[in-house]
Design a protein around this motif. Structure first.
Motif, mmCIF file in Angstrom:
data_model
loop_
_atom_site.group_PDB
_atom_site.id
_atom_site.type_symbol
_atom_site.label_atom_id
_atom_site.label_comp_id
_atom_site.label_asym_id
_atom_site.label_seq_id
_atom_site.Cartn_x
_atom_site.Cartn_y
_atom_site.Cartn_z
ATOM 1 N N ILE A 61 10.907 -4.495 -4.041
ATOM 2 C CA ILE A 61 9.468 -4.551 -3.800
ATOM 3 C C ILE A 61 8.844 -5.214 -5.018
ATOM 4 N N GLY A 62 8.181 -6.341 -4.785
ATOM 5 C CA GLY A 62 7.545 -7.079 -5.869
ATOM 6 C C GLY A 62 6.371 -6.315 -6.471
ATOM 7 N N THR A 63 5.931 -6.738 -7.641
ATOM 8 C CA THR A 63 4.857 -6.054 -8.369
ATOM 9 C C THR A 63 3.566 -6.003 -7.564
ATOM 10 N N TYR A 64 3.186 -7.133 -6.962
ATOM 11 C CA TYR A 64 1.939 -7.170 -6.196
ATOM 12 C C TYR A 64 1.990 -6.216 -5.011
ATOM 13 N N ILE A 65 3.040 -6.310 -4.200
ATOM 14 C CA ILE A 65 3.126 -5.473 -3.000
ATOM 15 C C ILE A 65 3.317 -4.008 -3.388
ATOM 16 N N GLN A 66 3.948 -3.754 -4.526
ATOM 17 C CA GLN A 66 4.107 -2.377 -5.003
ATOM 18 C C GLN A 66 2.734 -1.744 -5.228
ATOM 19 N N LYS A 67 1.809 -2.501 -5.785
ATOM 20 C CA LYS A 67 0.442 -2.011 -6.018
ATOM 21 C C LYS A 67 -0.272 -1.780 -4.685
ATOM 22 N N VAL A 68 -0.092 -2.685 -3.732
ATOM 23 C CA VAL A 68 -0.693 -2.532 -2.401
ATOM 24 C C VAL A 68 -0.176 -1.262 -1.736
ATOM 25 N N VAL A 69 1.137 -1.063 -1.773
ATOM 26 C CA VAL A 69 1.751 0.118 -1.165
ATOM 27 C C VAL A 69 1.234 1.380 -1.846
ATOM 28 N N GLU A 70 1.191 1.372 -3.162
ATOM 29 C CA GLU A 70 0.712 2.527 -3.923
ATOM 30 C C GLU A 70 -0.736 2.857 -3.539
ATOM 31 N N ASP A 71 -1.596 1.854 -3.476
ATOM 32 C CA ASP A 71 -2.998 2.080 -3.099
ATOM 33 C C ASP A 71 -3.105 2.638 -1.677
ATOM 34 N N ASP A 72 -2.288 2.117 -0.766
ATOM 35 C CA ASP A 72 -2.305 2.607 0.615
ATOM 36 C C ASP A 72 -1.828 4.057 0.692
ATOM 37 N N LEU A 73 -0.815 4.404 -0.078
ATOM 38 C CA LEU A 73 -0.312 5.776 -0.076
ATOM 39 C C LEU A 73 -1.350 6.738 -0.643
ATOM 40 N N VAL A 74 -2.048 6.330 -1.700
ATOM 41 C CA VAL A 74 -3.102 7.162 -2.283
ATOM 42 C C VAL A 74 -4.233 7.357 -1.272
ATOM 43 N N ALA A 75 -4.643 6.281 -0.607
ATOM 44 C CA ALA A 75 -5.708 6.367 0.397
ATOM 45 C C ALA A 75 -5.290 7.265 1.561
ATOM 46 N N ARG A 77 -3.161 9.720 1.479
ATOM 47 C CA ARG A 77 -3.127 11.105 0.984
ATOM 48 C C ARG A 77 -4.537 11.682 0.898
ATOM 49 N N GLN A 78 -5.507 10.867 0.499
ATOM 50 C CA GLN A 78 -6.888 11.335 0.435
ATOM 51 C C GLN A 78 -7.448 11.612 1.825
ATOM 52 N N ALA A 79 -7.028 10.818 2.802
ATOM 53 C CA ALA A 79 -7.495 11.002 4.174
ATOM 54 C C ALA A 79 -6.806 12.178 4.865
ATOM 55 N N ASP A 80 -5.579 12.477 4.480
ATOM 56 C CA ASP A 80 -4.802 13.547 5.116
ATOM 57 C C ASP A 80 -3.996 14.281 4.053
ATOM 58 N N ARG A 81 -4.485 15.439 3.661
ATOM 59 C CA ARG A 81 -3.827 16.228 2.605
ATOM 60 C C ARG A 81 -2.479 16.802 3.035
ATOM 61 N N ASP A 82 -2.186 16.766 4.336
ATOM 62 C CA ASP A 82 -0.907 17.289 4.822
ATOM 63 C C ASP A 82 0.250 16.332 4.585
#
Length: 127
Positions: A61-75, A77-82
């Protein structure tokens, strides 16, 4: 005694399986119903070979897409705490398999978006 094993199961059921726990449930909704045919052993072995081969291909996973994936996972998690680490691990695995199924060794933004859409569609069908 528990022992780690790398064994793949596919459970086909009209209802939830009470025998084996499932990591993920996908409700089938065929768009059309046609005659059910049989698949010969050679075709089945070809599918098995393909799935085993794709699963073992190298991937990054390249650096750019790693950041995209990380941001999506954080979002997510914020939308669904489960959501937990199992969900995130499954999404990353789906991303890896999506990329290698297209013959690529690196996850692209396009393939990551496809994974997110597949997961959204799966959750919609379970409602």
């Amino acid at each position: 005694m528990k022992m780690d094993a790398d064994i793949q199961f596919l459970i086909l059921s009209e209802g939830k399986s009470n025998i084996l726990p499932a990591d993920i449930v996908v409700r089938c909704q065929p768009s059309s119903v046609g005659p059910v045919g049989t698949v010969d052993d050679e075709t089945l072995n070809g599918w098995r070979w393909y799935l085993a081969t794709v699963r073992s291909l190298p991937h990054s996973i390249g650096t750019y897409i790693q950041k995209v994936v990380e941001d999506d996972l954080v979002a997510a998690r914020q939308a669904d705490r489960d959501l937990g680490t199992e969900d995130f691990n499954r999404w990353l695995t789906m991303g890896r398999l999506m990329a290698v199924s297209f013959g690529e060794t690196s996850l692209s933004n396009e393939h990551w978006q496809m994974v997110k859409e597949m997961e959204r569609s799966r959750k919609d069908r379970l409602k």
